[in-house]
Design a protein around this motif. Structure first.
Motif, mmCIF file in Angstrom:
data_model
loop_
_atom_site.group_PDB
_atom_site.id
_atom_site.type_symbol
_atom_site.label_atom_id
_atom_site.label_comp_id
_atom_site.label_asym_id
_atom_site.label_seq_id
_atom_site.Cartn_x
_atom_site.Cartn_y
_atom_site.Cartn_z
ATOM 1 N N LEU A 156 0.614 -1.151 -0.040
ATOM 2 C CA LEU A 156 -0.172 -0.105 -0.005
ATOM 3 C C LEU A 156 0.869 1.195 0.039
ATOM 4 N N LYS A 157 2.206 1.098 0.270
ATOM 5 C CA LYS A 157 3.039 2.368 0.286
ATOM 6 C C LYS A 157 2.395 3.582 1.156
ATOM 7 N N PRO A 158 2.260 3.370 2.323
ATOM 8 C CA PRO A 158 1.788 4.385 3.158
ATOM 9 C C PRO A 158 2.550 5.712 3.350
ATOM 10 N N TYR A 159 3.846 5.848 2.757
ATOM 11 C CA TYR A 159 4.717 6.821 2.881
ATOM 12 C C TYR A 159 4.680 7.813 1.657
ATOM 13 N N LEU A 160 3.961 7.301 0.714
ATOM 14 C CA LEU A 160 3.763 8.178 -0.496
ATOM 15 C C LEU A 160 2.987 9.351 0.039
ATOM 16 N N THR A 161 3.453 10.618 -0.809
ATOM 17 C CA THR A 161 2.507 11.672 -0.801
ATOM 18 C C THR A 161 1.090 11.712 -1.608
ATOM 19 N N SER A 207 1.859 11.224 -9.489
ATOM 20 C CA SER A 207 1.057 10.691 -10.750
ATOM 21 C C SER A 207 0.660 11.562 -11.765
ATOM 22 N N MET A 208 0.605 13.023 -11.117
ATOM 23 C CA MET A 208 0.233 13.923 -12.099
ATOM 24 C C MET A 208 -1.290 13.915 -12.398
ATOM 25 N N VAL A 209 -2.044 13.513 -11.708
ATOM 26 C CA VAL A 209 -3.565 13.283 -11.921
ATOM 27 C C VAL A 209 -4.365 14.725 -11.967
ATOM 28 N N LYS A 213 -10.365 16.334 -14.880
ATOM 29 C CA LYS A 213 -10.556 15.519 -16.057
ATOM 30 C C LYS A 213 -11.097 13.999 -15.752
ATOM 31 N N PHE A 214 -10.485 13.493 -14.547
ATOM 32 C CA PHE A 214 -11.190 12.247 -14.124
ATOM 33 C C PHE A 214 -12.599 12.286 -13.684
ATOM 34 N N VAL A 232 -5.417 18.570 -0.574
ATOM 35 C CA VAL A 232 -4.140 19.003 -0.940
ATOM 36 C C VAL A 232 -3.191 17.896 -0.739
ATOM 37 N N PRO A 233 -2.004 17.865 -1.224
ATOM 38 C CA PRO A 233 -1.163 16.758 -1.104
ATOM 39 C C PRO A 233 -0.562 16.781 0.284
ATOM 40 N N ALA A 234 -0.615 15.503 0.926
ATOM 41 C CA ALA A 234 -0.157 15.292 2.312
ATOM 42 C C ALA A 234 0.816 14.052 2.312
#
Length: 371
Positions: A156-161, A207-209, A213-214, A232-234
């Motif tokens: 799950l990669k919990p440390y990704l922004t 990922s530049m989402v 658009k989605f 916002v990113p976290a």
């Protein structure tokens, strides 16, 4: 530990009977018949299968031998293996010598079906555990290092922004489908169904989402969206949990105040949302009291409409006048009238801020008063 059940056993039987010229029985690790072409034999004990289980080898039973065994007919019985473990027995009724090739084909087919069921079970368990784990991580109880380690093990990669997006759908039938669609298109996404109409999507910021658009792509799939609130990113669980909480508040603000807006950005409505979360506070009531003064003198809603547009255009006279379709002098007259009614000085930032916040919260309080 994988175990046979009646459903899978009968599936093996039905698949075999479609191509084999004899009856087929499938027994569990205790020798109990779970599936058979002869339904009256289901849930009876098969002593031939018990011989296979005891010796872990193929057992052929001729007519003479069958007479001495309970619940047994002539035929051939072969071990059913999974992950090098004996989990059951496959039995074919008839002349053992004529059935040896069929028995091997049956074993190959049965082991394939068992593997498919096992993989499906693993997939379902993983999905359910992932949902449970995400629910814990994004709640106030998800601070355990053990949970973070398990999240890493599940990939799950919990440390990704990540950037959280709360999506409200018009149909409860679409929530799971949208989650699967998003997960398949944005790698390392987190997607959690919060209710029958609401889901939380946390996508990796690298990922530049483009969520807008989605939104369009999701609706093109036939899944109408009522509202999309974008955070916002976290980076890290605690900051992400905080942003998720604010995104939830943003969606609530949208339902109460910005009903006509489908796409809400926290960066745009950060302050109004923060104020809305404290809407029961007396200070908020004081802001609305200022707007109430305007309403009391505004029979046709013209002044409220003007104030709202003026705030949306950051007090720019020309762009606001064009949006309202009025002359600049008419706009100035209306704003002077608002200043006169409220006692606010539109040249003072403090007064402008109070008017701005008051008008941002107006729809919610109007609804409350009407109720």
């Amino acid at each position: 530990m994988f175990e046979l059940d009646h459903e899978l056993a009968q599936k093996i039987v039905d698949r075999a009977l479609a191509i084999l010229p004899c009856n087929v029985n499938v027994m569990d690790s205790q020798g109990l018949i779970l599936g058979s072409g002869e339904t009256e034999r289901i849930n009876t004990r098969h002593e031939g299968a018990q011989l296979v289980l005891a010796n872990q080898r193929v057992v052929e039973i001729d007519e003479h031998s069958a007479l001495s065994l309970k619940g047994v007919q002539p035929g051939i019985n072969v071990p059913l293996m999974h992950d090098e473990r004996l989990i059951g027995v496959l039995g074919l009724t008839g002349d053992p010598q004529a059935l040896r090739t069929y028995a091997e084909l049956l074993r190959m087919t049965a082991e394939m079906l068992v593997s498919q069921r096992h993989r499906e079970g693993e997939r379902q368990w993983r999905e359910q555990r992932t949902d449970d784990l995400l629910g814990l991580l994004l709640s106030n109880t998800g601070n355990s290092q053990r949970l973070l380690e398990e999240a890493e093990q599940l990939g799950l990669k919990p440390y990704l922004t990540r950037t959280p997006v709360l999506i409200e759908l018009s149909s409860e039938l679409d929530v799971t489908a949208v989650c699967e669609w998003l997960f398949a298109r944005v790698s390392d996404s987190w997607c959690l169904c919060l209710s029958t109409h609401t889901l939380l999507w946390c996508y990796p910021s690298q990922s530049m989402v483009d969520p807008s658009k989605f939104l369009q792509k999701i609706e093109k799939q036939g899944w109408p969206i009522l509202r999309m609130a974008v955070g916002v990113p976290a980076q890290g669980i605690e900051p992400l949990r905080n942003v998720c909480r604010r995104v939830t508040a943003l969606a609530g603000y949208g339902r109460a105040v910005k009903q006509g807006e489908k796409y809400l950005l926290l960066t745009r409505y950060r302050l109004p949302t923060m104020l809305w979360t404290h809407r029961e506070d007396d200070a908020v009531g004081e802001l609305l009291a200022i707007i109430d003064k305007v309403q009391s003198k505004d029979n046709n809603g013209q002044l409220i409409q003007t104030l709202r547009s003026w705030c949306e255009h950051s007090g720019q006279i020309q762009s606001c006048a064009e949006a309202l379709g009025v002359h600049r002098n008419s706009l100035r007259y209306r704003m002077d009238r608002i200043a006169e009614i409220t006692g606010m000085d539109l040249n003072k930032l403090e007064d402008v801020i109070e008017l701005y916040f008051g008008i941002q919260l107006l729809p919610h309080f109007v609804t409350c008063l009407c109720e």
